[in-house]
Design an enzyme around this catalytic site. Structure first.
Site, short mmCIF file in Angstrom:
data_model
loop_
_atom_site.label_atom_id
_atom_site.label_comp_id
_atom_site.label_asym_id
_atom_site.label_seq_id
_atom_site.Cartn_x
_atom_site.Cartn_y
_atom_site.Cartn_z
CB CYS A 2 25.08 -12.08 -12.45
SG CYS A 2 25.98 -13.33 -11.52
NE ARG A 50 29.32 -17.64 -11.44
CZ ARG A 50 30.03 -18.64 -10.96
NH1 ARG A 50 31.02 -19.15 -11.67
NH2 ARG A 50 29.77 -19.16 -9.77
CG LEU A 51 30.23 -10.51 -8.64
CD1 LEU A 51 31.67 -10.13 -8.95
CD2 LEU A 51 29.51 -9.36 -7.94
CG ASP A 102 22.64 -18.92 -5.39
OD1 ASP A 102 23.63 -19.04 -6.13
OD2 ASP A 102 22.12 -17.81 -5.13
CB VAL A 291 32.66 6.86 2.63
CG1 VAL A 291 31.27 7.29 3.09
CG2 VAL A 291 33.22 7.84 1.60
CB SER A 377 24.43 -2.22 2.94
OG SER A 377 23.78 -0.97 3.07
#
Length: 611
Positions: A2, A50-51, A102, A291, A377
């Protein structure tokens, strides 16, 4: 993830300023493509993009609770990985929940513990709470600075946002950049709080800032401190393995598709192996992405940074863990595309890019986002465990400066780019010396440390409080530009604290870099990766990329009235664009990248430069 923004003004009525608040919010539409919302009261406005990751229907924001003496509203970006445990505790304390998100856990934690709730959180986050009961804004940033947070004090309050662009969208803020704001563009020190734009600052990691009618106050709730390490080597390896296993389990929690970024190095492969083992418990196959560049493996030439291409090791890991793997293959035209460059600079708000390292990361994330919304990651393992080559180079280790500077062709190349008069104004040598002195002064030491342990603790501290923050910001901006949430398990503060306080001799007990990580994760890795020498994020070796940069720089030089040429050495640029691109040095290529970045930034933002 977000994007958040807000405006507090104690001397004004903001209820008529919704249009401005909406404009601030919409600058971050890419950070939150799944929804938007605003909360507006007389003296405070909050905006949110928002995501959706956890509780897709229930986690909308701003989220508020009506208390008898006033509303308490929250805008929140990030993830609290221990939200399930906190929720159980809060239920036990009498709280009831309307959602499974959350976000609501964070809001109710504040209602229960006030600002002390920050000590209960494990995660990556930046959030702001407007507490109408006390007419107070509380702003919080996570311990390691994974999520960005900027603020701009005003005469009667404050403006804030996940990114500078949200603050710059308010007409109260002039787009002024002074000489003091430009130095970080040409050196790599990550001065605490630096935001480039005049009057704007970055909220420091591990900080709580409050704003009320009495003014702005801040306190540090977390910092790295020295502590005696009592565990044996065997116990330490076991503890690192235990922590990493728990961290990856927590960070795999998601209500949307997730994956792992895989480079074939020790760091990303360790996360991949641990994630694969955890997902296999429920019969799920881990998805991985890498990549690569067209013909890179076939034409690879070892250099000072990279001994081997990534591809063979990526294949080894993918086969070993049986992942659903996909390579994102790029060519020089993809990497030097000017529209991609403009997107990257617009995402970062500053021309501090790393050329193909940024564009390839953006294009990788854009491809991933077509299939996944969350990615894990291996970022930050080198800073935590001591992986970079300068940790092990005697000249860099004992240099009276930031250890990454003496060996950095990129930094030296970018400084060659500067016009002599502008370089003299910047006084970069003095600036670096001041920053280094301030950074070293922050380090706590134990009594009786040997000279080597004393120095290596300092170097580790510099990386965890300076170097890593630049890379985390890059990762956040490139991922959020496409609405992808990237989680960084190695930034869990429990792991950081524990490994930081292990002796350097233990961090290198097998005579190699990242000994603790290698031995803690070898049970989930193929032998080829366990034995692989450190290799950084890949960069294209195709001279076609350098040739494309030369064309772009020639176009920039064709604009004689551009303020860019007041900063850069035209003679140096002319020589650089006439070079044989097949023989171009890394530093020269990096300088051309930076020249293009600055030109694009000037065109996009049209700053008021006061040099």
């Amino acid at each position: 993830m977000c994007g958040i923004t807000g405006w507090v003004s104690f001397d004004s009525d903001l209820t008529g300023q919704r249009e401005i608040l909406d404009a601030m919010t919409e600058t971050m539409a890419c950070r939150g493509p799944d929804g938007r919302g605003t909360f507006l009261r007389r003296h405070a406005g909050l905006g949110h993009r928002r995501l959706a990751i956890i509780d897709l229907p229930g986690g909308t924001q701003p989220m508020s609770v009506s208390e008898p003496d006033g509303d308490v509203a929250l805008v929140y970006s990030g993830e609290a990985y221990n939200f399930q445990e906190l929720r159980k505790r809060l239920v036990g304390l009498g709280h009831t929940f309307r959602t499974d998100s959350d976000t609501e856990v964070v809001l109710r934690a504040y209602l229960q513990w006030g600002e002390a709730m920050v000590d209960e959180l494990n995660g990556m986050y930046a959030f702001a709470i407007w507490d109408q009961r006390h007419e107070k804004l509380v702003m919080v940033r996570d311990r390691m600075g994974v999520k960005p947070f900027y603020y701009y004090p005003t005469p009667d309050g404050v403006l804030f946002g996940s990114e500078p662009k949200a603050i710059l969208a308010n007409p109260l803020v002039p787009k002024v950049v002074e000489l003091d704001g430009l130095r970080e563009l040409f050196i790599f020190t990550k001065a605490p709080g630096w935001a480039m734009w005049k009057g704007m600052s970055e909220l420091l990691p591990g900080t709580v800032m409050t704003v009320d009618r009495k003014g702005i106050r801040q306190r540090t709730y977390w910092r790295l401190t020295a502590a005696e390490h009592r565990d044996t080597r065997t116990e330490t390896v076991a503890r690192v393995r235990e922590l990493l296993t728990d961290i990856v389990q927590r960070q795999l929690i998601s209500d949307v598709p997730r994956c792992v970024l895989l480079s074939g190095g020790l760091d990303s492969s360790a996360i991949t192996g641990l994630a694969a083992r955890e997902l296999a418990r429920t019969g799920e196959q881990v998805r991985t992405f890498s990549v690569d560049f067209v013909d890179q493996e076939k034409n690879f030439i070892p250099d000072e940074m990279r001994d081997t291409p990534d591809s063979p090791f990526v294949r080894d890991v993918a086969a070993y863990v049986q992942s659903a793997h996909q390579d994102v293959m790029l060519n020089p035209a993809d990497l030097s595309d000017l529209s991609v460059r403009r997107t990257v600079i617009g995402a970062r708000d500053i021309p501090l890019g790393l050329g193909d390292l940024d564009s390839s990361l953006y294009l990788l994330f854009r491809s991933i986002r077509e299939q996944s919304t969350v990615a894990l990651s291996g970022e930050s393992a080198d800073e935590v465990f001591g992986g970079y080559r300068w940790f092990h180079d005697e000249t860099a280790m004992w240099a009276d400066t930031f250890p990454w500077l003496p060996l950095s062709e990129i930094v030296m190349g970018v400084q060659d780019l500067l016009h002599p008069e502008f370089r003299e104004k910047l006084r970069l040598t003095e600036y670096v010396a001041d920053q280094y002195s301030a950074a070293v002064a922050e380090v706590d030491h134990l009594d009786g440390e040997s000279e080597l342990e004393h120095r290596m603790r300092t170097i580790c501290h510099l990386h965890l409080t300076r170097f890593v923050r630049q890379l985390l910001d890059r990762k956040d901006r490139m991922s959020m530009a496409v609405g992808l949430e990237v989680r960084v398990p190695f930034c869990d503060h429990r792991l950081v604290e524990y490994v930081y306080n292990t002796p350097w001799s233990m961090k290198t007990f097998d005579g190699r870099e990242k000994s603790l990580l290698r031995h803690a994760a070898k049970h989930v890795l193929p032998g080829s990766v366990v034995e692989r020498v450190k290799s950084p994020y890949p960069s294209t070796q195709d001279p076609g990329y350098a040739a494309n940069l030369q064309i772009l720089v020639k176009d920039l030089m064709g604009e004689p009235d551009s303020p860019l040429l007041a900063m850069l050495d035209r003679d140096w640029l002319q020589q650089a664009v006439e070079q044989d691109p097949t023989r171009m040095a890394v530093g020269t290529r990096s300088a051309l990248d930076r020249a293009i970045d600055i030109g694009v930034w000037l065109d996009l933002y049209k700053p008021d430069l006061r040099l």
